[in-house]
Enzyme design. Structure first.
Site, PDB file in Angstrom:
ATOM      1  N   CYS A 281      98.865  20.958  75.576  1.00 14.18           N
ATOM      2  CA  CYS A 281      98.897  19.771  76.414  1.00 14.18           C
ATOM      3  C   CYS A 281      99.084  20.164  77.875  1.00 14.18           C
ATOM      4  O   CYS A 281      99.344  21.314  78.185  1.00 14.18           O
ATOM      5  CB  CYS A 281     100.048  18.860  75.995  1.00 14.18           C
ATOM      6  SG  CYS A 281     101.631  19.674  76.180  1.00 14.18           S
TER       7      CYS A 281
ATOM      8  N   ASP B  78     103.034  39.110  56.894  1.00 11.74           N
ATOM      9  CA  ASP B  78     103.307  39.207  58.320  1.00 11.74           C
ATOM     10  C   ASP B  78     103.701  40.591  58.773  1.00 11.74           C
ATOM     11  O   ASP B  78     103.415  40.976  59.891  1.00 11.74           O
ATOM     12  CB  ASP B  78     104.409  38.216  58.708  1.00 11.74           C
ATOM     13  CG  ASP B  78     105.732  38.616  58.117  1.00 11.74           C
ATOM     14  OD1 ASP B  78     105.741  39.083  56.963  1.00 11.74           O
ATOM     15  OD2 ASP B  78     106.754  38.475  58.801  1.00 11.74           O
TER      16      ASP B  78
ATOM     17  N   ASP C 234     102.673  44.978  55.339  1.00 12.85           N
ATOM     18  CA  ASP C 234     101.587  44.244  54.682  1.00 12.85           C
ATOM     19  C   ASP C 234     100.237  44.644  55.246  1.00 12.85           C
ATOM     20  O   ASP C 234      99.207  44.249  54.709  1.00 12.85           O
ATOM     21  CB  ASP C 234     101.753  42.733  54.882  1.00 12.85           C
ATOM     22  CG  ASP C 234     103.044  42.216  54.286  1.00 12.85           C
ATOM     23  OD1 ASP C 234     103.332  42.584  53.140  1.00 12.85           O
ATOM     24  OD2 ASP C 234     103.751  41.463  54.962  1.00 12.85           O
TER      25      ASP C 234
ATOM     26  N   CYS D   6     102.371  21.706  78.696  1.00 13.62           N
ATOM     27  CA  CYS D   6     102.513  23.126  78.359  1.00 13.62           C
ATOM     28  C   CYS D   6     101.961  23.995  79.475  1.00 13.62           C
ATOM     29  O   CYS D   6     102.565  24.994  79.849  1.00 13.62           O
ATOM     30  CB  CYS D   6     101.758  23.457  77.077  1.00 13.62           C
ATOM     31  SG  CYS D   6     102.111  22.355  75.717  1.00 13.62           S
TER      32      CYS D   6
ATOM     33  N   ASP E 155     103.399  37.280  50.799  1.00 10.47           N
ATOM     34  CA  ASP E 155     104.576  38.076  51.118  1.00 10.47           C
ATOM     35  C   ASP E 155     105.770  37.124  51.150  1.00 10.47           C
ATOM     36  O   ASP E 155     105.597  35.914  51.271  1.00 10.47           O
ATOM     37  CB  ASP E 155     104.366  38.744  52.486  1.00 10.47           C
ATOM     38  CG  ASP E 155     105.565  39.571  52.891  1.00 10.47           C
ATOM     39  OD1 ASP E 155     106.130  40.235  52.014  1.00 10.47           O
ATOM     40  OD2 ASP E 155     105.915  39.547  54.076  1.00 10.47           O
TER      41      ASP E 155
END
Lengths: 50, 726
Positions: free
Chosen positions: B32, B614, B618, B35, B440
């Site tokens: 927006c 994450d 992984d 922001c 995960d």
């Protein structure tokens, strides 16, 4: 016929002008952030930030 | 266009012309005007930042700052403003060049598209007069004018295809651009011949229109590409670049990571990243191993403990005897695994390529047969060639070229508004084929950060706890301070604050002894601290909460006939407990290589697994999986290995991504079917020699418009069974 000799260059010239304008706008970064441009108008200018 | 913001050449504020660096950060959470203002003003307020420019379309911020400013500070500043952020690629020359390259390609396509559009409009203007009955000298003049417009346009805009076709032919291969180039050149040559001999039909309009639609498809496709996954280098850059090595005489000398050798002893200060693997020799500290294990809680490393390059020392200096450097480190091993695992994905053949492989030879054969057939029937080479070229034009893959990218661009746009960033078109195609899901635990099913349970702290206790927590850099204190600040607590006045290593923080409030310390007894399980006010004690527990909509997401996945299961590096007990609560199978204690093996096993059985994770641990599994999704909080390397990144605290985007991908592929198949139907109807006309330039123009434009209109239906995000408000 003679009117065509006038109209066709005009049509081409207008199209060409549009094309040149588009090239300029792209080089100038006008299309870099379309969403941002739409939202930036809503930001109040508090002071001179970046 | 999704191009990064171009920094305007305005001079930097301030007189000091210190070296300037540019950093680009991706900030998926901004959406927006508020922001934009908050981020730009917030960043410029930092010392050393000259300019910050938000690009909302690309969800990026370009920051120009002093060379001395660490990009980590920018990320921290953005976090304080309430935005997750990641540095995009390296700020090095190499990364800039690749980015400039992708950007430049898009600009080249757009310029070619604009020229083709200009040519199409003007040639069409003249063609319509011809179709409406101009003949004789007028028609010839109009044809010549068309040629004068079309030929330069073809030469300029057609380069995209000619260059690619020439490149393929030089390497002895063929691609979709070869038939396109042949068609364009032949049709232009024939039209020129017709014009010169005063013929009735010139196809300049058709050729330029064909070029326009093909370029539109190509530009959409390019917009989907953008973000490459060549990010292994970024992974290794997280290792410490240099280390303080203790010399024989006891002095400390900084050495580059490449000069380190096993057996040396390095002194790792607080806040420093380890540059090599090793064993702790002296001192003890909390290490943030999140990069390697994905575990959010810092681990305690005492003498004798093995520590790994890339871990960050959270508070006290330690001495580490190096056991592995460079390629021998655990992190380099992960990078190698990821690199190998990623190979299989680059071999994936996209649906448009599969279609082209069947389509291009079929079209060529058909055109050749038409030519041969009419020659045998005694039609003469001119008429036979005209018909063969009409077949090439009418079967032009415009609709096919638009079918895939149009659908994918629309879906990607719809998903990015839901906080889900899809990396490229092939990602959507692979996501649609998923038939099992590995999740995960830490950071994926859970939020991945320790949240302090502050419900038990009343006003005064909270205020004192905040005052003490703010004074400490211990990770639990930082977490507690963040939770209390978020709850609106104002710190109390606490004096004489002292932090004692391994014990806690003490101080005095209104003459009463207060402390935030390690719990005296192991009363609570899991991480926990004790707040002491005079004689009273309060235990403050920390836990990693699951994401709020885990159950709903798992239900949605089950409804799509996927089998969600947990695959985590955490302890088996923790994983089993979670698996039981969620009623799904789970496997714990898996190291990166083990995860990779499980993924490869599934693939060997013909399954197409999705990996959602994450941590860096992984990474190999994400790279090996048929498709991969990572949360926005994931390590850089994991985000790079993933096909899609979702932001926010909800897990539901994972289910949404699969549903949207499947729907996109349905539309893509419909589009391809429509394009084929159109060809089946139009080709007999062309074969019979009934296709005039007018018919070709109408057929080509309507089929392309139908395909685009069908793709626009994807702008609405699907509703899912089990999915609450999407």
């Amino acid at each position: 016929m003679s009117v065509l000799a006038f109209l066709i260059p005009v049509a081409l010239g207008m199209g060409g002008a549009g094309l040149v304008l588009f090239f300029w706008a792209m080089r100038d970064g006008q299309f870099d952030d379309l969403d941002g441009a739409a939202h930036r108008i809503l930001i109040d200018d508090e002071d001179d930030v970046a | 266009m999704n191009a990064p913001a171009v920094l305007s050449p305005r001079p930097m504020a301030g007189p000091a012309p210190s070296p300037v660096a540019d950093t680009r950060l991706t900030v998926p959470g901004m959406r927006c005007a508020g922001c934009i203002a908050k981020i730009e003003r917030g960043l410029v307020a930092l010392d050393g930042v000259g300019e910050a420019r938000v690009n909302l379309s690309a969800r990026r911020v370009a920051v120009r700052h002093d060379d001395t400013l660490d990009p980590a500070r920018l990320i921290a500043a953005l976090r304080d403003l309430g935005f997750e952020a990641q540095v995009v690629g390296d700020t090095g020359v190499c990364a800039d060049r690749t980015r400039g390259g992708a950007d430049g390609e898009m600009r080249r396509l757009l310029r070619a598209l604009a020229v083709a559009g200009f040519g199409m409009m003007n040639v069409m203007l003249l063609s319509i007069s011809v179709w409406s009955g101009a003949d004789g000298a007028t028609r010839d003049v109009f044809h010549w004018l068309s040629a004068m417009i079309a030929l330069p346009v073809l030469a300029y805009s057609g380069r995209v295809f000619f260059a690619s076709a020439a490149g393929a032919l030089r390497r002895g291969r063929t691609n979709m651009d070869v038939p396109i180039s042949i068609g364009i050149v032949l049709a232009a040559a024939l039209s020129l011949y017709e014009t010169a001999t005063g013929g009735a039909h010139a196809y300049f309009d058709g050729v330029v229109m064909l070029l326009f639609f093909l370029l539109a498809g190509r530009a959409l496709d390019e917009g989907m590409r953008g973000r490459t996954r060549a990010g292994i280098g970024a992974l290794l850059s997280r290792m410490g670049r240099d280390a303080g090595v203790i010399q024989a005489d006891g002095s400390v000398r900084r050495m580059k990571a490449g000069e380190l050798e096993p057996g040396m002893v390095m002194l790792v200060a607080a806040g420093e990243a380890l540059a090599a693997d090793g064993v702790v020799e002296g001192g003890s500290a909390m290490l943030d191993n999140a990069m390697l294990t994905g575990e959010s809680a810092p681990e305690h490393a005492a003498p004798g403990a093995r520590v790994h390059a890339g871990a960050i020392n959270m508070h006290a200096p330690i001495r580490v005897r190096i056991t592995g450097t460079g390629d021998d480190t655990a992190i380099a091993e992960i990078a190698r695994l990821m690199d190998e695992a990623g190979q299989s994905r680059s071999r994936y053949v996209r649906i448009s390529e599969r279609a082209a492989r069947i389509y291009a030879p079929a079209v060529h054969t058909l055109a050749a047969l038409a030519f041969a057939g009419w020659m045998i029937a005694g039609a003469g080479w001119h008429q036979s060639l005209t018909i063969a070229i009409a077949v090439l034009i009418i079967t032009c893959p415009c609709a096919i070229g638009l079918a895939v990218p149009a659908a994918q661009v629309v879906t990607t746009g719809a998903l990015i508004r839901r906080g889900l960033l899809i990396k490229d078109g092939s990602a959507l195609e692979r996501l649609a084929e998923i038939d099992m899901v590995f999740l995960d635990k830490t950071g994926t099913l859970t939020l991945g950060e320790l949240r302090a349970d502050i419900a038990g702290l009343d006003g005064d206790a909270g205020a004192i706890a905040l005052a003490l927590a703010q004074a400490s850099r211990h990770p639990l204190s930082i977490g507690l301070a963040r939770a209390l600040t978020a709850a609106g607590v104002v710190p109390a006045a606490v004096g004489a604050i002292v932090e004692r290593e391994g014990v806690g923080v003490t101080g005095r409030h209104d003459g009463v002894f207060v402390a935030l310390e390690r719990p005296s007894t192991d009363g609570c399980d899991g991480p926990c601290v004790q707040l002491r006010i005079g004689a009273d004690t309060h235990a403050i527990r920390f836990s990693d909460r699951p994401r709020g909509d885990v159950e709903a997401t798992l239900d949605a996945l089950r409804a799509m006939k996927l089998e969600p299961r947990i695959l985590s590096g955490d302890s088996r007990a923790a994983v089993d407990a979670m698996a039981q609560t969620l009623r799904i199978p789970g496997e714990g204690g898996a190291d990166p290589a083990h995860k990779l093996a499980i993924l490869n096993d599934a693939k060997a059985q013909g399954r197409r697994p999705l990996m959602v994770g994450d941590g860096l641990n992984d990474g190999p599994a994400l790279a090996a999986a048929h498709a991969a999704i990572a949360p926005g909080t994931a390590s850089d390397a994991s985000q790079q290995a993933a096909d899609a990144v979702f932001t926010g605290e909800r897990l539901f985007p994972v289910a949404l991504a699969i549903a949207a991908a499947r729907r996109t592929m349905r539309i893509v198949r419909q589009n391809l079917a429509l394009a084929v139907c159109y060809n089946v109807a139009a080709v007999p006309l062309a074969l019979m020699g009934r296709v005039t330039p007018l018919v070709a123009a109408i057929a080509m434009s309507t089929s392309s418009l139908i395909v685009v209109a069908n793709a626009l239906r994807l702008a609405r995000v699907p509703r899912l069974p089990g999915g609450a408000a999407t």
